[in-house]
Design a protein around this motif. Structure first.
Motif, short mmCIF file in Angstrom:
data_model
loop_
_atom_site.label_atom_id
_atom_site.label_comp_id
_atom_site.label_asym_id
_atom_site.label_seq_id
_atom_site.Cartn_x
_atom_site.Cartn_y
_atom_site.Cartn_z
N GLU A 266 0.99 -0.88 0.10
CA GLU A 266 -0.28 -0.33 -0.27
C GLU A 266 0.73 1.52 0.27
OE1 GLU A 266 -3.04 0.12 2.57
OE2 GLU A 266 -3.55 -2.02 2.93
N ALA A 267 0.46 2.09 -0.31
CA ALA A 267 0.96 3.60 -0.79
C ALA A 267 1.82 3.96 0.23
CB ALA A 267 0.90 4.88 -1.90
N GLN A 268 -0.09 4.15 1.35
CA GLN A 268 -0.04 4.81 2.81
C GLN A 268 -1.30 4.35 3.38
OE1 GLN A 268 -1.75 9.07 3.23
NE2 GLN A 268 0.29 9.28 3.90
N VAL A 269 -0.78 4.30 4.63
CA VAL A 269 -1.87 3.95 5.86
C VAL A 269 -1.90 4.84 6.55
CG1 VAL A 269 -1.81 1.40 5.50
CG2 VAL A 269 -0.55 1.50 7.06
N ARG A 270 -3.43 4.78 7.64
CA ARG A 270 -3.33 5.62 8.74
C ARG A 270 -4.01 5.19 9.50
NH1 ARG A 270 -5.86 11.23 6.09
NH2 ARG A 270 -4.23 11.69 4.29
N HIS A 271 -3.68 5.49 10.64
CA HIS A 271 -4.46 4.55 12.08
C HIS A 271 -4.71 5.82 12.86
CE1 HIS A 271 -1.64 1.79 10.56
NE2 HIS A 271 -2.56 0.63 10.41
N GLU A 272 -5.84 5.26 13.91
CA GLU A 272 -5.62 6.44 15.01
C GLU A 272 -5.94 5.41 16.45
OE1 GLU A 272 -10.03 8.21 16.36
OE2 GLU A 272 -9.21 9.44 14.18
N PHE A 273 -5.37 5.94 17.46
CA PHE A 273 -5.56 5.15 18.47
C PHE A 273 -5.69 6.05 20.14
CE2 PHE A 273 -1.68 4.21 16.14
CZ PHE A 273 -2.16 2.74 15.74
N ARG B 148 -2.99 10.42 15.94
CA ARG B 148 -3.13 10.11 14.14
C ARG B 148 -1.26 9.30 14.08
NH1 ARG B 148 -6.90 11.05 11.50
NH2 ARG B 148 -8.30 10.29 12.48
N ASN B 149 -1.42 7.99 13.25
CA ASN B 149 -0.31 7.59 12.44
C ASN B 149 -1.17 7.24 11.10
OD1 ASN B 149 2.73 6.21 12.81
ND2 ASN B 149 0.60 4.12 12.37
N TRP B 150 0.39 7.93 10.48
CA TRP B 150 0.64 7.83 8.93
C TRP B 150 1.93 7.05 9.01
CZ3 TRP B 150 -0.81 12.17 10.81
CH2 TRP B 150 -1.72 13.31 10.47
N LEU B 151 1.83 6.10 7.96
CA LEU B 151 3.77 5.15 7.36
C LEU B 151 3.53 4.76 5.85
CD1 LEU B 151 3.05 2.04 10.26
CD2 LEU B 151 5.07 3.75 9.19
N GLN B 152 4.12 5.08 5.43
CA GLN B 152 4.31 4.97 3.79
C GLN B 152 5.60 4.42 3.36
OE1 GLN B 152 3.09 9.15 3.85
NE2 GLN B 152 5.65 9.89 3.37
#
Length: 778
Positions: free
Chosen positions: A666-673, A718-722
């Motif tokens: 995936e080009a980018q994922v987002r999570h909320e904690f 909010r966490n972004w990962l790419q």
């Protein structure tokens, strides 16, 4: 020594071989028989036996060991051991005995003790989610030379308690020190510091007399580590430290070591800073007074930049900053400000209308109406805008760091950073309140004006050509056909094998992404067989007056043939065509913008490497003093470190897998904690973190937040990962070559670190956004 016997032996050891020993032993052990007392007496004799073996803790403890000459023997001990020695030596009658030797080998930071207690830090390698933070832009703010020097110190606390520690680095007016964490250090208090080792080496008597230092910073150490890092400022009026630094710096070994170490640290920091600048999804904007002047584009924030373009593909992001909002965000006297902005757009006919509103601009009824209308659309966005003032101090420091400092920076007044906090999974939260029965027309007050178009200069964050192919200036007549505008006459301004820039005799009534057909009238007359009639193009951009349009060649089965023909046409007429040179941003301007961004992080960046089958956080970017999220990340981390454990727990691989796997990446994922922090006496003593998907309903989330606030504090992150490809690109070959001449081993380690770099992440504190979305009051 067993814990339950410790109190007994502490009373017996000082009396060993004294007349009162037997009487005290009998008094302290009234319930023991003669055999048990004999065993205790034998143990005291063993503990008090003289010991001539040196204490050598190198490689056996978590900490740096130094040489100490005690009892006519050279010993190697760390700060924890030397403080334990001073506390316990009187109990052993001032002698080095078997008992004291054993205690010094069983300090709380001993690898053996840690392993026995099952502490995860018993492993010499760092945890996969722990990393030493990199202070972004730090080299800009240092006002004097500071050398990395570890030398022994004796510190006297305000109550007279003596503690032993060591320096981490030292400058003329301050230093960082490492002292035992078993004592309490208050910011603002004064410590008296003695430098016995430094004084001996430099032959300066004043270093033995005690210098006053004020505690200006205490790093959080909520995890019970054995060391506490303090930042101290020199209060005594003296040049002794300055002289000592000059004496020490004159030794070739220290000068070379310090210089080489600085080069490796600086190279590593700058490389990670460049990764951040090129990969951050945040959009930086630069203002001159109340006018938006520049935007800084990366591959990751281009989607956000493109969002703020109308049907003509003209930038309208400046309308987000209305005079009223700017007055609030850039209020005189404020250095930093922040607000949320809710946005969506609406298509009416062939035109795109943008709507935006800040929470302060909405009462409850309007807010619910705006949320219901906006969040049901694919164009719904929740943004956070952070604005910071550019100070005279910024200009002064930039002048020092860049000799090629340019005049444009003087005109810049503010930096705004836009973060897209939108998460499609939670759009339903905005429709939980009952939709008001007001007319949708009430939202027209939040519609942006369409014109005039402000020419915002979009600068690439990387100083490299952005065009995929060269363009050539050439005027030739064309005929353009569009299903709405009909047939329009015009002529080319410039062209390439894949694109076209045309000026028309009449306004064009279409919009971006629509198809048109173009006939190169003049060229067709010269060569009637040329494939230049009714060529399909896609509209890319339309000027404000709609007479100038940019086009891109559409892909079909004939497009390759057409582009090859244009390429041959260019090659045969190279001498007649003028190359339209791409204008690159001024390097000093770009450099200055980067430096100002690095000292104003609105998110916490982190970097992940793959070591075999394991993913590991290798660095975390930060500014100091840190924000609440930075302090949260220091919980459960070792001294001087930050850890993602407080947010993502032990599930780094699970959350990073979608962007690091080879297939279906995936080009980018987002999570909320959602995070609950239990606070006692101002200190966080326990943290519970739950990802958004672990909650079954908004009501369950609200209950979690309510309980968290009762126990202490609630955080939402909010966490972004790419993914990152080819991490070594941020360490150019010429940089590595210069480092290889200093230390082959260190250079190779650095090369492997960036070769293994596989993902970039960012964490942002979105507590305020979540509380507003779920309508939970303060």
């Amino acid at each position: 020594m067993k814990d339950y016997d410790k109190t007994l032996f502490d009373q017996l050891l000082p009396l060993y071989e004294q007349d009162a020993f037997d009487a005290v032993l009998a008094e302290l052990t009234p319930n023991d028989n003669a055999s048990e007392r004999l065993i205790a007496k034998m143990e005291v004799r063993r503990l008090m036996s003289p010991c001539s073996k040196p204490v050598d803790l190198r490689g056996k403890v978590v900490g740096e060991c130094r040489r100490y000459f005690l009892h006519d023997v050279n010993h190697w001990m760390d700060d924890v051991a030397i403080n334990l020695y001073h506390r316990r030596v009187d109990i052993y009658q001032g002698k080095m005995t078997i008992g004291l030797w054993e205690e010094l080998h069983n300090t709380p930071n001993s690898y053996r003790v840690l392993q026995r207690e099952g502490d995860a830090r018993a492993m010499e390698s760092l945890d996969t989610v722990d990393a030493v933070p990199i202070r972004f832009g730090h080299y800009l703010s240092r006002s004097e030379n500071r050398i990395q020097l570890s030398t022994r110190i004796q510190a006297f606390l305000p109550d007279g308690t003596e503690v032993n520690g060591s320096t981490i680095d030292i400058s003329n007016s301050g230093m960082q020190v490492k002292l035992p964490s078993s004592f309490r250090y208050e910011t603002g208090s004064t410590l008296v510091i003695y430098f016995p080792q430094f004084g001996d080496e430099c032959q300066l008597a004043e270093l033995f007399t005690g210098l006053n230092y004020r505690v200006v910073g205490v790093e959080l150490n909520l995890n019970g580590d054995n060391f506490q890092r303090l930042r101290l400022r020199l209060m005594s009026s003296t040049d002794a430290i300055k002289e000592a630094i000059e004496i020490k710096s004159q030794t070739d070994s220290l000068a070379a070591k310090t210089e080489n170490e600085d080069k490796f640290l600086s190279t590593r920091s700058r490389a990670y800073e460049q990764v951040f600048l090129e990969q951050t999804p945040s959009l930086p904007l630069f203002f001159c007074g109340n006018k938006l002047r520049y935007s800084l584009l990366t591959e990751q924030n281009r989607e956000l930049w493109d969002y703020w373009h109308d049907e003509r593909n003209q930038p309208v992001i400046d309308k987000l900053f209305s005079p009223k909002r700017l007055q609030y965000l850039a209020l005189e006297g404020l250095t930093n400000s922040e607000t949320l902005v809710y946005c969506f757009n609406h298509q009416h006919g062939e035109k795109t209308y943008f709507f935006s509103a800040c929470p302060t601009e909405l009462d409850a009824e309007l807010r619910h109406l705006f949320w219901h209308v906006g969040s049901s659309r694919s164009s719904w966005r929740v943004l956070r805008v952070t604005m910071a003032k550019i100070s005279e101090e910024d200009a002064r420091r930039l002048q020092e760091v860049s000799p090629a400092y340019i005049q444009q920076i003087d005109d810049l007044t503010h930096i705004a950073t836009i973060q897209d906090l939108t998460l499609s999974h939670v759009n339903g939260d905005f429709r939980i309140p009952i939709k008001p029965k007001h007319s949708v027309k009430n939202l027209n007050q939040f519609a942006h004006p369409r014109d005039p178009i402000l020419p915002v200069e979009a600068l690439p964050s990387v100083l490299a050509p952005q065009r995929k192919e060269p363009r050539y200036q050439h005027r030739t007549k064309t005929t353009l056909v569009h299903h709405l505008s009909g047939e329009l006459q015009g002529q080319t301004i410039d062209f390439s094998t894949q694109g076209l820039n045309v000026v028309l005799d009449e306004p064009f009534s279409g919009s971006k992404q629509q198809e048109v057909s173009v006939t190169f009238t003049d060229l067709k007359r010269v060569d009637p067989k040329a494939p230049l009639g009714n060529v399909p193009y896609k509209v890319v951009q339309i000027s404000e007056d709609r007479t100038n349009i940019r086009l891109a060649l559409l892909k079909d089965r004939y497009s390759k043939h057409r582009s090859h023909y244009l390429q041959r046409l260019i090659e045969h007429n190279q001498h007649k065509l003028l190359l339209d040179s791409e204008k690159l941003p001024d390097a000093p301007l770009l450099h200055a913008m980067h430096q100002m961004l690095l000292t104003r992080l609105s998110a916490t960046p982190y970097f992940i490497v793959r070591r075999g089958e394991t993913l590991q956080v290798t660095a975390i970017g930060a500014n100091f003093p840190g924000n609440e999220l930075s302090r949260l990340l220091q919980k459960n981390a070792g001294s001087g470190m930050m850890s993602l454990r407080s947010v993502i727990g032990e599930y780094l691989s699970k959350y990073a897998s979608p962007v690091t796997r080879i297939r279906n990446r995936e080009a980018q994922v987002r999570h909320e904690f959602y995070i609950s922090a239990t606070v006692t006496d101002g200190a966080i003593i326990d943290i519970t973190s739950r990802p958004l998907e672990s909650f079954s309903s908004p009501e369950e989330r609200k209950m979690f937040i309510s309980q968290a606030r009762k126990r202490g504090k609630f955080f939402a992150v909010r966490n972004w990962l790419q993914p990152l490809d080819d991490g070594i690109q941020w360490l150019p070959p010429e940089t590595l070559e210069s480092l290889l001449s200093l230390s082959t081993q260190r250079a190779r380690q650095l090369e492997m670190e960036f070769t293994d770099l596989c993902a970039y992440g960012e964490m942002s504190d979105i507590t305020d956004e979540v509380l507003r979305r779920l309508e939970i009051g303060g």
